[in-house]
Write an enzyme that holds these catalytic residues in place. Structure first.
Site, PDB file in Angstrom:
ATOM      1  N   GLU A 135      10.188 -54.401  22.126  1.00 14.95           N
ATOM      2  CA  GLU A 135      11.224 -55.427  22.268  1.00 14.95           C
ATOM      3  C   GLU A 135      10.654 -56.696  22.869  1.00 14.95           C
ATOM      4  OE1 GLU A 135      15.101 -52.503  22.409  1.00 14.95           O
ATOM      5  OE2 GLU A 135      14.717 -53.778  24.153  1.00 14.95           O
ATOM      6  N   GLU A 365      -0.085 -50.522  20.077  1.00  8.83           N
ATOM      7  CA  GLU A 365      -0.171 -49.077  20.340  1.00  8.83           C
ATOM      8  C   GLU A 365      -0.722 -48.793  21.737  1.00  8.83           C
ATOM      9  OE1 GLU A 365       1.406 -47.921  18.108  1.00  8.83           O
ATOM     10  OE2 GLU A 365       0.846 -48.723  16.161  1.00  8.83           O
TER      11      GLU A 365
END
Length: 386
Positions: A135, A365
């Site tokens: 986000e 990641e």
């Protein structure tokens, strides 16, 4: 490539099947990616048109059994990721988002109807998936998620925002993670659902042959069946992320190998002071150090793959591979760029493109710091995230 491959002789410890799928991926990259990657990268073009060819080659959804997916082992999947990233990190990212993230979420946490609706088409490259977790306000702390899903009769209504979502503008379905009254839940959201708006993040100085997006979700109404029934809690999302992180440990070595191969060919041909650059002691010392780092990274990736196939990987083992191999790949690419001299800043040599891409790989990641803290927790038994 022969000299580099001969140094470690990795083929000697690979099975015929492993070599076969690696060579299939390598041939696809040589035919479809290398002739076009400089143009794609310059234009910021995401080569979604590659997906059917990737599907036909059996490279989408590796490790997933059934529903039209190719199955296979962790080592086979890793070898493919290495070859794809030797072409470009953006191409490996496309396959990682499709297979390791979106398809894994559906395969592991969906029901049979959801799997059958999406996985066969995704494995063929006929449908594209995205994975929407990060986000705008926080990337490394998904526990602070603000996207919500509330019940309205039998429906779900989603509101919120996601950022850095790969493939969102070309996707057919998004795996969206949202907070409900019962905790975090994964949902299958059609990309064309009313209230879904995906916008490419531009301009970028990295990962230009891929697309990362801002995604707005405004009153997105979904039927009850859109929820992935077993995708509850952040642990489910992290399961998918660990699949992608494992692939990165291999993929980064592909970028590093490609940079080393290219500069090795250059210094063998280019002359200074009446002799090839490759004949100078300083050049050979730098090449040797790069080859050592590459070999170490490949051996680590292979060990992780064998371990994953035998008994699975713990999160800290995945973090070890991602952290170590991206760092090593970046160092190799930067050294290759320097050895190439002025040519190193052009598309004639791939090292600078790879290094720029790896700056994104280093961040997504899980940043260096996230993986350091995962490893620190494993070493000390003390969680230092908060």
């Amino acid at each position: 490539m022969e000299a580099i491959d001969a140094l470690l002789d990795l083929d000697a410890v690979l099975s015929e099947r492993e070599r076969s799928i690696r060579d299939r991926a390598r041939a696809l990259v040589d035919a479809e990616v290398r002739p076009r990657i400089a143009d794609w990268w310059e234009r910021g073009h995401v080569p979604a048109e590659l997906l059917p060819a990737l599907g036909e080659a059996g490279l989408l959804g590796l490790g997933i059994e059934g529903h039209g997916c190719p199955g296979g082992t962790a080592v086979e999947a890793g070898l493919v990721m290495q070859e794809l990233e030797a072409g470009d990190s953006g191409v490996r990212t496309i396959v990682s988002v499709q297979g390791s993230l979106a398809m894994t979420a559906i395969a592991r946490f969906g029901d049979d109807a959801q799997r059958e609706a999406w996985l066969p088409r995704m494995a063929r490259g006929e449908a594209i998936g995205a994975f929407a977790l990060t986000e705008p306000h926080s990337g490394s702390d998904p526990g602070s998620m603000r996207t919500t899903a509330r019940r309205d009769g039998d429906d779900w209504v989603l509101d919120g925002a996601k950022r850095w979502i790969g493939l969102a503008t070309v996707a057919d379905v998004l795996v969206v993670w949202a907070r409900t009254d019962e905790g975090v839940q994964g949902f299958l959201v059609p990309a064309d659902a009313p209230g879904v708006v995906a916008t490419p993040i531009e301009p970028k100085l990295s990962m230009r042959a891929s697309v990362q997006c801002d995604v707005r979700l405004e009153g997105v109404r979904l039927p009850r069946e859109a929820a992935l029934p077993d995708a509850r809690g952040l642990r489910a999302a992290f399961t998918c992320l660990d699949q992608a992180r494992y692939g990165i440990a291999w993929g980064a070595m592909g970028a590093a190998r490609d940079a080393l191969e290219a500069v090795l060919a250059l210094v063998a041909e280019r002359e200074a002071f009446g002799r090839p650059l490759a004949g100078f002691q300083l050049t050979q010392a730098r090449l040797a150090d790069m080859a050592v780092s590459l070999s170490q990274g490949q051996l680590l990736a292979l060990h992780l793959g064998r371990t994953k196939d035998a008994r699975g990987l713990r999160p800290e083992q995945v973090s070890l591979g991602k952290l170590a191999n991206v760092r090593a790949a970046l160092a190799i690419c930067r050294e290759a760029r320097a050895l190439a001299g002025g040519d190193g800043i052009t598309h004639a040599q791939p090292a600078m493109r790879h290094a720029a891409n790896l700056e994104s790989v280093r961040t997504y990641e899980g940043t260096d710091e996230v993986h350091q803290l995962v490893l620190g927790h494993a070493l000390t038994g003390i969680a230092a995230f908060r």
